[in-house]
Every structure is written in C-alpha cells, then in structure tokens.
Scaffold this motif. Structure first.
Motif, PDB file in Angstrom:
ATOM      1  N   PRO A 173     -20.992  14.925  11.151  1.00 47.54           N
ATOM      2  CA  PRO A 173     -21.213  13.429  11.082  1.00 47.54           C
ATOM      3  C   PRO A 173     -21.516  13.053  12.742  1.00 47.54           C
ATOM      4  CG  PRO A 173     -18.751  13.875  10.467  1.00 47.54           C
ATOM      5  CD  PRO A 173     -19.247  14.981  10.650  1.00 47.54           C
ATOM      6  N   ILE A 174     -22.082  12.001  12.769  1.00 49.82           N
ATOM      7  CA  ILE A 174     -22.412  11.694  14.128  1.00 49.82           C
ATOM      8  C   ILE A 174     -21.363  10.582  14.585  1.00 49.82           C
ATOM      9  CG2 ILE A 174     -23.954  10.044  15.840  1.00 49.82           C
ATOM     10  CD1 ILE A 174     -25.537  12.415  15.198  1.00 49.82           C
ATOM     11  N   TRP A 175     -20.645  10.542  15.559  1.00 49.49           N
ATOM     12  CA  TRP A 175     -19.606   9.796  15.903  1.00 49.49           C
ATOM     13  C   TRP A 175     -19.852   9.425  17.487  1.00 49.49           C
ATOM     14  CZ3 TRP A 175     -14.094  12.389  15.242  1.00 49.49           C
ATOM     15  CH2 TRP A 175     -13.750  12.458  13.772  1.00 49.49           C
ATOM     16  N   THR A 176     -19.964   7.927  17.535  1.00 58.31           N
ATOM     17  CA  THR A 176     -20.494   7.360  19.051  1.00 58.31           C
ATOM     18  C   THR A 176     -21.657   7.931  19.537  1.00 58.31           C
ATOM     19  OG1 THR A 176     -18.694   8.415  20.050  1.00 58.31           O
ATOM     20  CG2 THR A 176     -18.184   6.683  19.245  1.00 58.31           C
ATOM     21  N   SER A 177     -22.523   8.506  18.588  1.00 57.24           N
ATOM     22  CA  SER A 177     -23.716   9.287  19.174  1.00 57.24           C
ATOM     23  C   SER A 177     -23.637  10.611  19.577  1.00 57.24           C
ATOM     24  CB  SER A 177     -24.228   8.536  20.634  1.00 57.24           C
ATOM     25  OG  SER A 177     -24.577   7.158  20.344  1.00 57.24           O
ATOM     26  N   TYR A 178     -22.406  11.197  19.151  1.00 57.69           N
ATOM     27  CA  TYR A 178     -22.283  12.624  19.633  1.00 57.69           C
ATOM     28  C   TYR A 178     -21.602  13.402  18.318  1.00 57.69           C
ATOM     29  CZ  TYR A 178     -22.203  11.225  24.442  1.00 57.69           C
ATOM     30  OH  TYR A 178     -22.630  10.535  25.480  1.00 57.69           O
TER      31      TYR A 178
ATOM     32  N   GLY B 237     -27.295   5.580  11.062  1.00 61.36           N
ATOM     33  CA  GLY B 237     -28.868   5.516  11.673  1.00 61.36           C
ATOM     34  C   GLY B 237     -28.906   4.341  12.800  1.00 61.36           C
ATOM     35  N   HIS B 238     -27.775   4.489  13.636  1.00 63.67           N
ATOM     36  CA  HIS B 238     -27.698   3.726  14.695  1.00 63.67           C
ATOM     37  C   HIS B 238     -27.697   4.670  16.183  1.00 63.67           C
ATOM     38  CE1 HIS B 238     -23.381   3.299  14.156  1.00 63.67           C
ATOM     39  NE2 HIS B 238     -23.631   3.194  13.037  1.00 63.67           N
ATOM     40  N   SER B 239     -28.260   5.777  16.152  1.00 66.26           N
ATOM     41  CA  SER B 239     -28.006   6.585  17.152  1.00 66.26           C
ATOM     42  C   SER B 239     -28.990   7.770  17.047  1.00 66.26           C
ATOM     43  CB  SER B 239     -26.747   7.285  17.532  1.00 66.26           C
ATOM     44  OG  SER B 239     -26.268   7.661  16.652  1.00 66.26           O
ATOM     45  N   PRO B 240     -29.823   8.041  18.152  1.00 64.05           N
ATOM     46  CA  PRO B 240     -30.842   9.126  18.034  1.00 64.05           C
ATOM     47  C   PRO B 240     -30.049  10.445  18.167  1.00 64.05           C
ATOM     48  CG  PRO B 240     -30.839   8.108  20.423  1.00 64.05           C
ATOM     49  CD  PRO B 240     -29.799   7.543  19.606  1.00 64.05           C
TER      50      PRO B 240
ATOM     51  N   TYR C 180     -18.126  19.981   9.475  1.00 60.47           N
ATOM     52  CA  TYR C 180     -16.723  19.247   9.551  1.00 60.47           C
ATOM     53  C   TYR C 180     -17.241  17.972   8.626  1.00 60.47           C
ATOM     54  CZ  TYR C 180     -13.377  15.771  10.596  1.00 60.47           C
ATOM     55  OH  TYR C 180     -12.667  14.733  10.577  1.00 60.47           O
ATOM     56  N   SER C 181     -16.373  17.470   7.733  1.00 64.16           N
ATOM     57  CA  SER C 181     -16.414  15.971   7.348  1.00 64.16           C
ATOM     58  C   SER C 181     -15.285  15.456   7.064  1.00 64.16           C
ATOM     59  CB  SER C 181     -17.059  16.245   5.846  1.00 64.16           C
ATOM     60  OG  SER C 181     -17.458  15.001   5.222  1.00 64.16           O
ATOM     61  N   ARG C 182     -15.253  14.032   7.311  1.00 64.69           N
ATOM     62  CA  ARG C 182     -14.054  13.180   7.389  1.00 64.69           C
ATOM     63  C   ARG C 182     -13.970  12.474   6.132  1.00 64.69           C
ATOM     64  NH1 ARG C 182     -13.284   8.138   8.939  1.00 64.69           N
ATOM     65  NH2 ARG C 182     -11.067   7.482   8.820  1.00 64.69           N
ATOM     66  N   THR C 183     -15.125  11.913   5.794  1.00 66.71           N
ATOM     67  CA  THR C 183     -15.012  11.109   4.590  1.00 66.71           C
ATOM     68  C   THR C 183     -15.872  11.534   3.409  1.00 66.71           C
ATOM     69  OG1 THR C 183     -16.868   9.747   5.418  1.00 66.71           O
ATOM     70  CG2 THR C 183     -14.423   8.808   5.805  1.00 66.71           C
ATOM     71  N   GLY C 184     -16.595  12.886   3.487  1.00 68.95           N
ATOM     72  CA  GLY C 184     -17.118  13.386   2.404  1.00 68.95           C
ATOM     73  C   GLY C 184     -18.728  13.533   2.430  1.00 68.95           C
ATOM     74  N   ALA C 185     -19.456  12.764   3.265  1.00 66.08           N
ATOM     75  CA  ALA C 185     -20.798  12.554   3.248  1.00 66.08           C
ATOM     76  C   ALA C 185     -21.403  14.118   3.807  1.00 66.08           C
ATOM     77  CB  ALA C 185     -21.479  11.525   4.200  1.00 66.08           C
ATOM     78  N   THR C 186     -21.026  14.446   4.885  1.00 63.78           N
ATOM     79  CA  THR C 186     -21.493  15.899   5.519  1.00 63.78           C
ATOM     80  C   THR C 186     -21.124  16.852   4.782  1.00 63.78           C
ATOM     81  OG1 THR C 186     -21.048  14.863   7.623  1.00 63.78           O
ATOM     82  CG2 THR C 186     -21.775  17.177   7.569  1.00 63.78           C
ATOM     83  N   ARG C 187     -20.087  16.913   3.930  1.00 64.17           N
ATOM     84  CA  ARG C 187     -19.588  17.911   2.943  1.00 64.17           C
ATOM     85  C   ARG C 187     -20.635  17.925   1.839  1.00 64.17           C
ATOM     86  NH1 ARG C 187     -14.948  16.068   1.571  1.00 64.17           N
ATOM     87  NH2 ARG C 187     -13.931  17.525   3.340  1.00 64.17           N
ATOM     88  N   GLY C 188     -20.992  16.822   1.254  1.00 64.87           N
ATOM     89  CA  GLY C 188     -22.136  16.825   0.221  1.00 64.87           C
ATOM     90  C   GLY C 188     -23.225  17.294   0.448  1.00 64.87           C
TER      91      GLY C 188
ATOM     92  N   PHE D 246     -26.951  16.688  10.796  1.00 58.66           N
ATOM     93  CA  PHE D 246     -26.116  15.677  11.076  1.00 58.66           C
ATOM     94  C   PHE D 246     -26.107  14.666  10.032  1.00 58.66           C
ATOM     95  CE2 PHE D 246     -27.061  17.193  15.606  1.00 58.66           C
ATOM     96  CZ  PHE D 246     -25.892  17.386  15.901  1.00 58.66           C
ATOM     97  N   THR D 247     -25.036  13.968   9.781  1.00 62.13           N
ATOM     98  CA  THR D 247     -25.380  12.747   8.954  1.00 62.13           C
ATOM     99  C   THR D 247     -24.775  11.466   9.778  1.00 62.13           C
ATOM    100  OG1 THR D 247     -22.870  12.612   7.959  1.00 62.13           O
ATOM    101  CG2 THR D 247     -24.688  13.757   6.830  1.00 62.13           C
ATOM    102  N   CYS D 248     -25.264  10.407   9.417  1.00 59.83           N
ATOM    103  CA  CYS D 248     -25.024   9.194  10.299  1.00 59.83           C
ATOM    104  C   CYS D 248     -25.375   8.023   9.570  1.00 59.83           C
ATOM    105  CB  CYS D 248     -26.009   9.119  11.613  1.00 59.83           C
ATOM    106  SG  CYS D 248     -27.876   9.076  11.272  1.00 59.83           S
TER     107      CYS D 248
END
Ligand SMILES: Cc1cc2nc3c(=O)[nH]c(=O)nc-3n(C[C@H](O)[C@H](O)[C@H](O)COP(=O)(O)O)c2cc1C
Length: 166
Positions: free
Chosen positions: A79-84, A111-114, A10-18, A107-109
C-alpha cells in the motif's frame, strides 16, 4: 521453460493482499507475505503507520525464507502510506540484495499521491533496476478498470498469462 514469478507483498487491511492473490493466480506465480506486528488493525495502528511513515522509521519484518535468485521476475506489492511504500516494504528493500532477474512494483492507494514518489523511495533504499511500477486506486477504479490496468502491466512486463485449464 515457463517464466518463474514470485509475488511478495505487505498488506495491512487486505487491499494489496487481494491484488497480490489475483496476480499470483493469473500468473501461476509463487506468493509470499511480509508481515509486521507494529501496524495492527484499528485506529491506533493507522496513526502509528502514518507517524512512522512520515519519520521513515523502518520496522522489523517477518517473511518466509526465499531463494530470490530462482525467479525470472519478482513482483513486490505494497500500500502507499504518506506517498511512500508502506514501511514494512521499505524495510524489505533496505535489506534486500538484487531480486530475481527482474523486479517490478505494484501499489494500492486511494489516489491522492503520485506513484513516482513511491518508486523513487524504493530506488533510494535499493540500488537496483525497477522494470515497471503500477498504482491501483482502490477508491476510484472499479474491479474492471483495475483488472485492465493489471493486464496492461503484465503485457508491459512481457509476461505470458498462462492459459486457464478449468
Ligand atoms: C498511514 C496511511 C497512510 C496512507 N497514505 C496514503 C497516501 O499518501 N496516498 C494514497 O493514495 N493513499 C494512502 N493511504 C491509503 C492506502 O494506500 C490504501 O487504503 C491501501 O489500498 C491500503 O492497502 P492494504 O489494505 O493492503 O493495507 C494511506 C493509508 C494509511 C494506513
């Protein structure tokens, strides 16, 4: 026989799609997209994604019909959303049976969650083994660092990257 791999994302803005497209091309894998109209582009879609993610409100999703049992390896990307993992992928796992022979996560993120929180959430929703997981930091890792991380990931998964014929 060559390994049969599916990349589903799943990708909302394209990063994970790429990243999904790069992986599928490199591994000669099938690729499929999970979509969810609830989180459209723009600030309102972003806010809704954040609010729903914190509440764990799983949305309806669309995806092609797939025979997961036909695959040796299924790579699931979000993508990571709110750490999930982004909610559409949480919906996917909440409904999924076992996937292929082995399953791994990317995952793509920013960088502000483990990554462990995202993996734990998948394991909570889906009681099957996850072989490995990787998070790519789209803000701080450049293209070469991300490519190296992906290569390392594929080596850990025991995937032989097919020789390029062109
Ligand atoms: C609602 C929302 C929450 C997010 N929360 C996090 C987060 O907790 N940690 C993080 O590193 N990035 C977070 N991000 C950033 C995304 O993970 C990052 O931009 C991702 O690469 C977007 O992927 P996409 O273009 O495939 O949709 C968040 C993005 C959104 C929209």
């Amino acid at each position: 026989m060559p390994m049969k791999t599916l990349v589903i994302y799943y990708s909302r803005t394209g990063a994970t799609r790429g990243i999904a497209e790069d992986l599928a091309r490199a591994l000669d894998a099938d690729i499929a997209e999970i979509t969810s109209p609830r989180f459209h582009l723009g600030p309102f879609g972003y806010l809704r994604a954040g609010f729903d993610s914190v509440r764990g409100k799983l949305p309806p999703i669309d995806m092609p019909t797939l025979d997961f049992a036909a695959y040796d390896l299924v790579l699931v990307g979000a993508p990571i959303w709110t750490s999930y993992p982004a909610l559409p992928v949480r919906s996917f796992f909440a409904d999924a049976q076992s996937l292929g022979r082995e399953t791994a996560l990317f995952f793509t993120c920013e960088g502000h969650s483990p990554v462990q929180d995202a993996v734990d959430e998948v394991r909570r929703l889906w009681p099957h083994a996850v072989k490995d997981a990787i998070a790519l930091n789209m803000k701080e890792q450049d293209e070469v660092a991300r490519a190296n991380a992906l290569l390392d990931f594929t080596v850990r998964l025991g995937i032989e990257v097919p020789v390029c014929r062109d």
